[in-house]
Write a protein that holds these residues in place. Structure first.
Motif, mmCIF file in Angstrom:
data_model
loop_
_atom_site.group_PDB
_atom_site.id
_atom_site.type_symbol
_atom_site.label_atom_id
_atom_site.label_comp_id
_atom_site.label_asym_id
_atom_site.label_seq_id
_atom_site.Cartn_x
_atom_site.Cartn_y
_atom_site.Cartn_z
ATOM 1 N N GLU A 2 -36.484 -132.186 29.657
ATOM 2 C CA GLU A 2 -35.842 -131.346 28.668
ATOM 3 C C GLU A 2 -34.638 -130.590 29.222
ATOM 4 O O GLU A 2 -33.816 -130.124 28.462
ATOM 5 C CB GLU A 2 -36.852 -130.357 28.093
ATOM 6 C CG GLU A 2 -37.885 -131.022 27.225
ATOM 7 C CD GLU A 2 -38.892 -130.041 26.686
ATOM 8 O OE1 GLU A 2 -38.632 -128.831 26.729
ATOM 9 O OE2 GLU A 2 -39.940 -130.487 26.233
ATOM 10 N N GLN A 10 -32.221 -128.114 22.676
ATOM 11 C CA GLN A 10 -33.126 -127.202 23.374
ATOM 12 C C GLN A 10 -33.459 -125.993 22.506
ATOM 13 O O GLN A 10 -34.594 -125.533 22.483
ATOM 14 C CB GLN A 10 -32.518 -126.751 24.710
ATOM 15 C CG GLN A 10 -33.485 -125.982 25.583
ATOM 16 C CD GLN A 10 -34.725 -126.777 25.930
ATOM 17 O OE1 GLN A 10 -34.635 -127.891 26.425
ATOM 18 N NE2 GLN A 10 -35.893 -126.220 25.652
ATOM 19 N N LEU A 13 -36.137 -126.943 20.065
ATOM 20 C CA LEU A 13 -37.453 -126.991 20.715
ATOM 21 C C LEU A 13 -37.995 -125.593 20.968
ATOM 22 O O LEU A 13 -39.187 -125.338 20.773
ATOM 23 C CB LEU A 13 -37.372 -127.782 22.017
ATOM 24 C CG LEU A 13 -36.930 -129.248 21.880
ATOM 25 C CD1 LEU A 13 -36.852 -129.900 23.254
ATOM 26 C CD2 LEU A 13 -37.835 -130.019 20.941
ATOM 27 N N ASP A 14 -37.121 -124.679 21.368
ATOM 28 C CA ASP A 14 -37.546 -123.290 21.585
ATOM 29 C C ASP A 14 -38.001 -122.638 20.281
ATOM 30 O O ASP A 14 -39.020 -121.940 20.250
ATOM 31 C CB ASP A 14 -36.411 -122.472 22.210
ATOM 32 C CG ASP A 14 -36.082 -122.893 23.628
ATOM 33 O OD1 ASP A 14 -36.911 -123.574 24.268
ATOM 34 O OD2 ASP A 14 -34.980 -122.543 24.107
ATOM 35 N N LYS A 17 -41.349 -123.977 19.234
ATOM 36 C CA LYS A 17 -42.404 -123.374 20.064
ATOM 37 C C LYS A 17 -42.726 -121.961 19.579
ATOM 38 O O LYS A 17 -43.897 -121.585 19.466
ATOM 39 C CB LYS A 17 -41.961 -123.343 21.529
ATOM 40 C CG LYS A 17 -43.004 -122.763 22.451
ATOM 41 C CD LYS A 17 -42.543 -122.763 23.888
ATOM 42 C CE LYS A 17 -43.611 -122.106 24.762
ATOM 43 N NZ LYS A 17 -43.187 -122.022 26.151
ATOM 44 N N ARG A 18 -41.693 -121.184 19.266
ATOM 45 C CA ARG A 18 -41.934 -119.819 18.774
ATOM 46 C C ARG A 18 -42.628 -119.843 17.413
ATOM 47 O O ARG A 18 -43.487 -119.002 17.137
ATOM 48 C CB ARG A 18 -40.634 -119.043 18.703
ATOM 49 C CG ARG A 18 -40.152 -118.647 20.064
ATOM 50 C CD ARG A 18 -38.957 -117.753 19.977
ATOM 51 N NE ARG A 18 -38.574 -117.296 21.307
ATOM 52 C CZ ARG A 18 -37.430 -116.733 21.577
ATOM 53 N NH1 ARG A 18 -36.545 -116.522 20.620
ATOM 54 N NH2 ARG A 18 -37.147 -116.354 22.798
ATOM 55 N N ASP A 20 -44.655 -122.146 16.376
ATOM 56 C CA ASP A 20 -46.037 -122.534 16.669
ATOM 57 C C ASP A 20 -46.835 -121.328 17.153
ATOM 58 O O ASP A 20 -47.938 -121.070 16.668
ATOM 59 C CB ASP A 20 -46.045 -123.647 17.716
ATOM 60 C CG ASP A 20 -47.445 -124.119 18.044
ATOM 61 O OD1 ASP A 20 -48.247 -124.323 17.116
ATOM 62 O OD2 ASP A 20 -47.730 -124.297 19.246
ATOM 63 N N GLU A 21 -46.282 -120.578 18.072
ATOM 64 C CA GLU A 21 -46.971 -119.396 18.590
ATOM 65 C C GLU A 21 -47.214 -118.374 17.479
ATOM 66 O O GLU A 21 -48.291 -117.769 17.402
ATOM 67 C CB GLU A 21 -46.159 -118.774 19.728
ATOM 68 C CG GLU A 21 -46.132 -119.637 20.979
ATOM 69 C CD GLU A 21 -45.099 -119.190 22.001
ATOM 70 O OE1 GLU A 21 -44.246 -118.322 21.691
ATOM 71 O OE2 GLU A 21 -45.126 -119.732 23.125
ATOM 72 N N GLN A 63 -37.070 -136.239 21.030
ATOM 73 C CA GLN A 63 -37.452 -134.818 20.961
ATOM 74 C C GLN A 63 -37.258 -134.267 19.552
ATOM 75 O O GLN A 63 -38.092 -133.503 19.055
ATOM 76 C CB GLN A 63 -36.657 -134.003 21.975
ATOM 77 C CG GLN A 63 -36.989 -134.295 23.418
ATOM 78 C CD GLN A 63 -38.379 -133.849 23.806
ATOM 79 O OE1 GLN A 63 -38.946 -132.938 23.221
ATOM 80 N NE2 GLN A 63 -38.943 -134.499 24.810
ATOM 81 N N ALA A 67 -40.059 -132.774 17.072
ATOM 82 C CA ALA A 67 -39.882 -131.428 16.519
ATOM 83 C C ALA A 67 -40.001 -131.462 14.997
ATOM 84 O O ALA A 67 -40.659 -130.604 14.391
ATOM 85 C CB ALA A 67 -38.534 -130.851 16.944
ATOM 86 N N TYR A 70 -43.636 -132.004 14.042
ATOM 87 C CA TYR A 70 -44.440 -130.821 14.308
ATOM 88 C C TYR A 70 -44.134 -129.713 13.308
ATOM 89 O O TYR A 70 -45.037 -129.008 12.855
ATOM 90 C CB TYR A 70 -44.242 -130.333 15.752
ATOM 91 C CG TYR A 70 -45.409 -129.487 16.188
ATOM 92 C CD1 TYR A 70 -46.630 -130.077 16.473
ATOM 93 C CD2 TYR A 70 -45.312 -128.108 16.262
ATOM 94 C CE1 TYR A 70 -47.725 -129.315 16.833
ATOM 95 C CE2 TYR A 70 -46.397 -127.342 16.620
ATOM 96 C CZ TYR A 70 -47.602 -127.957 16.903
ATOM 97 O OH TYR A 70 -48.693 -127.193 17.245
#
Length: 87
Positions: A2, A10, A13-14, A17-18, A20-21, A63, A67, A70
């Protein structure tokens, strides 16, 4: 791998991830503010994905596809949470 991605990719993807959290926290905590935070991160991730384009390398395309899939899953989770808790 990555580390060699375009900064826009990127960022996507960040943001995913946030999102998801935040969704995990919303599921664990019944507070409406956690749910709102998750919705905001989902919207941010979706906007980033839309702005990122299609990617130029095979890795970037892969990627972005992951993404996108997801995010679809997270949107389904968000809809289920909204239906069961807030409607």
């Amino acid at each position: 791998m990555e580390q060699n991605l375009d900064p826009k990719i990127q960022e996507v993807l960040d943001h995913v991830k946030r999102a998801d959290e935040a969704m995990i926290e919303a599921q664990a905590n019944a507070a409406p503010n956690c749910f709102q935070t998750a919705k905001i991160w989902l919207e941010t991730a979706q906007q980033s994905l839309h702005s990122a384009g299609e990617g130029t390398t095979e890795e970037e395309k892969k990627q972005l596809l992951h993404a996108k899939e997801y995010l679809r899953h997270l949107h389904e989770t968000q809809a289920a949470l909204q239906e069961t808790r807030y409607d």
